[in-house]
Each structure stands twice: as C-alpha cells, then as structure tokens.
Motif scaffolding. Sequence first.
Motif, PDB file in Angstrom:
ATOM      1  N   ALA A   1      11.028  27.170  64.238  1.00  0.00           N
ATOM      2  CA  ALA A   1      10.018  28.193  63.932  1.00  0.00           C
ATOM      3  C   ALA A   1       8.941  28.216  65.011  1.00  0.00           C
ATOM      4  N   ASN A   2       8.524  27.050  65.475  1.00  0.00           N
ATOM      5  CA  ASN A   2       7.486  26.995  66.505  1.00  0.00           C
ATOM      6  C   ASN A   2       7.989  27.548  67.836  1.00  0.00           C
ATOM      7  N   LEU A   3       9.200  27.219  68.213  1.00  0.00           N
ATOM      8  CA  LEU A   3       9.723  27.723  69.484  1.00  0.00           C
ATOM      9  C   LEU A   3       9.906  29.233  69.441  1.00  0.00           C
ATOM     10  N   ALA A   4      10.324  29.763  68.310  1.00  0.00           N
ATOM     11  CA  ALA A   4      10.442  31.222  68.181  1.00  0.00           C
ATOM     12  C   ALA A   4       9.072  31.879  68.277  1.00  0.00           C
ATOM     13  N   TYR A   5       8.084  31.270  67.644  1.00  0.00           N
ATOM     14  CA  TYR A   5       6.713  31.787  67.668  1.00  0.00           C
ATOM     15  C   TYR A   5       6.159  31.806  69.095  1.00  0.00           C
ATOM     16  N   PHE A   6       6.318  30.716  69.816  1.00  0.00           N
ATOM     17  CA  PHE A   6       5.795  30.651  71.183  1.00  0.00           C
ATOM     18  C   PHE A   6       6.601  31.532  72.134  1.00  0.00           C
ATOM     19  N   SER A   7       7.886  31.677  71.898  1.00  0.00           N
ATOM     20  CA  SER A   7       8.681  32.584  72.730  1.00  0.00           C
ATOM     21  C   SER A   7       8.124  33.999  72.661  1.00  0.00           C
ATOM     22  N   ASP A   8       7.781  34.448  71.455  1.00  0.00           N
ATOM     23  CA  ASP A   8       7.209  35.788  71.302  1.00  0.00           C
ATOM     24  C   ASP A   8       5.845  35.900  71.969  1.00  0.00           C
ATOM     25  N   LEU A   9       5.009  34.859  71.818  1.00  0.00           N
ATOM     26  CA  LEU A   9       3.682  34.893  72.441  1.00  0.00           C
ATOM     27  C   LEU A   9       3.786  34.984  73.959  1.00  0.00           C
ATOM     28  N   ILE A  10       4.667  34.197  74.527  1.00  0.00           N
ATOM     29  CA  ILE A  10       4.762  34.124  75.983  1.00  0.00           C
ATOM     30  C   ILE A  10       5.233  35.450  76.567  1.00  0.00           C
ATOM     31  N   LYS A  11       6.038  36.193  75.827  1.00  0.00           N
ATOM     32  CA  LYS A  11       6.489  37.507  76.295  1.00  0.00           C
ATOM     33  C   LYS A  11       5.327  38.466  76.514  1.00  0.00           C
ATOM     34  N   ASN A  12       4.209  38.225  75.813  1.00  0.00           N
ATOM     35  CA  ASN A  12       3.118  39.198  75.787  1.00  0.00           C
ATOM     36  C   ASN A  12       1.821  38.704  76.416  1.00  0.00           C
ATOM     37  N   ILE A  13       1.871  37.631  77.202  1.00  0.00           N
ATOM     38  CA  ILE A  13       0.620  37.104  77.751  1.00  0.00           C
ATOM     39  C   ILE A  13       0.199  37.793  79.040  1.00  0.00           C
ATOM     40  N   GLY A  14       1.086  38.573  79.627  1.00  0.00           N
ATOM     41  CA  GLY A  14       0.737  39.206  80.893  1.00  0.00           C
ATOM     42  C   GLY A  14       0.888  38.242  82.055  1.00  0.00           C
ATOM     43  N   ALA A  15       0.230  38.569  83.156  1.00  0.00           N
ATOM     44  CA  ALA A  15       0.362  37.750  84.368  1.00  0.00           C
ATOM     45  C   ALA A  15      -0.243  36.368  84.150  1.00  0.00           C
TER      46      ALA A  15
END
Length: 253
Positions: free
Chosen positions: A17-31
């Motif tokens: 669950a944590n890795l899925a959560y962080f995967s989504d966050l990292i997609k949207n952090i920008g540069a």
Amino acid sequence: MKIAALQSTLFWQDRDANLAYFSDLIKNIGAADVVVLPEMFTTGFSMAPEHIAEPADGPTLHWLRDMAQQHHIAICGSVAVQENNKYFNRFYWVSPEGESHYDKHHLFRMAGEHKHYAAGMERKIVEYQGVRICLQVCYDLRFPVYCRNRNDYDLLIFVANWPEARRHAWSSLLTARAIENQSYVIGVNRVGEDGNGIHYSGDSVILDYLGQPVAHAAANTPAILSAEISLADLQAFRETFPAHLDADGFELK
C-alpha cells in the motif's frame, strides 16, 4: 539541485500500500533531482522487524531502483532490513548513477529500538551532482557530534518518524544542525497516527546554511516540499564566514 521532500501518511506495516501510494505521488511532483521519503516509509516505525523486515536486496530496494530510472531522480528513505541474521533501520540512497546505504546508528531506546535492531557503525556521505550529502535517521538528530560537518558535506538529510509530542525539539534541533554545520538541512517527517496510537505532526522543512527555511510543510497534513539549493551560494557563504576553520578537532570511538 531541486529537492522534493514528501511529508506523508503511512499505512501501518503494509509495504504494498505504501509503495503504491508513493508511486502515485512521485508521478506528480514535477521537476526534481532528489526525492526524500520518511523513515521506515514502507511500514511506519515498527518494532516488529521479524514480521516486516526485507532482505538486503528486497522488493523496496528494487522499487527504489525503478523509481530512480523511470523518473531520472535520486530517491532516498529508510526501510527495515534483515542482513547477516540482524535487523537494521537502513537508509537507502538510490540514483541512476548507483546506490548506497546508511544503517541508523542511534537507536531510539525509549521505543525499544535497540532491542530489535542493530546499530550501524559507519557514517555515510554520498555525492550527487557535485553535492556532498550526509545521510542520517531520526534520533541521530539529537547527537551533534556524530553528524558534525568535518568539511565533508554540503547537505544533511534526516528522515524521521518523530512524534508530535516532541515537535519543538525536532524543529529546534534541525535549525541548530544547519547553523552549526553551515550546511543545507532537509528534515522529512511523517504525519498521521501509527499502529501504536502515536501521532505525528510532520513539520518537515528544508533549511539553508543560516538555519532559515527555504520550504516548510504545514503541520498535520500530507505535503510535497519543493526547493532549490545552490552549492555556489553555500560555498560563497563559507568563504565569507569560515567558522569551520576554528572548529575543535575530535575523533569518534
């Protein structure tokens, strides 16, 4: 160097669950050049390593490698790891150029961490894009001698699960470490409540070498801190205010 520090909630002892959560966050952090995750970001600060620890070349390390390659970033955070019949609170640093790790040296005895995990004995400095980076974990923040700048780093990173009850100490000590070491400091803490009912307010921050905030997260809410640090500005300050030249010599035993 562009920094993205992720102040986040954590799913208790649930790696997937944590890795899925962080995967989504990292997609949207920008540069970003460097992404910093909290301490034990796959589980929360758990004293049950026999149930949650991964092998040294486990799935979370593979995930970090994938994130580094896919997004062209350096990514770091700590994980419970089993190696040589011991458990470590291991701070991984992974970039497209390679990887390293630091095993937490100061174990938080008030939670019994020293009874479940082995202390790391090697201080760790990594270099990325010309910036020298010292890796530290949570309770290490209280021990300024261990993380003292010996003119060998430019950025000091603390990843943490630091409870809200001691938030004043967290913020005060981060500021002190930046000032005394003439270094940028990143402190990334989690938010929310863990499986033991302990609450975390976050208070994550990126500080400059004067101890002034470059970016600061609001308390008690997930946030992505973004900031850019300048090695040239840091070096210019050290030249005009070379306090490190008057530092006392010492050695660790």
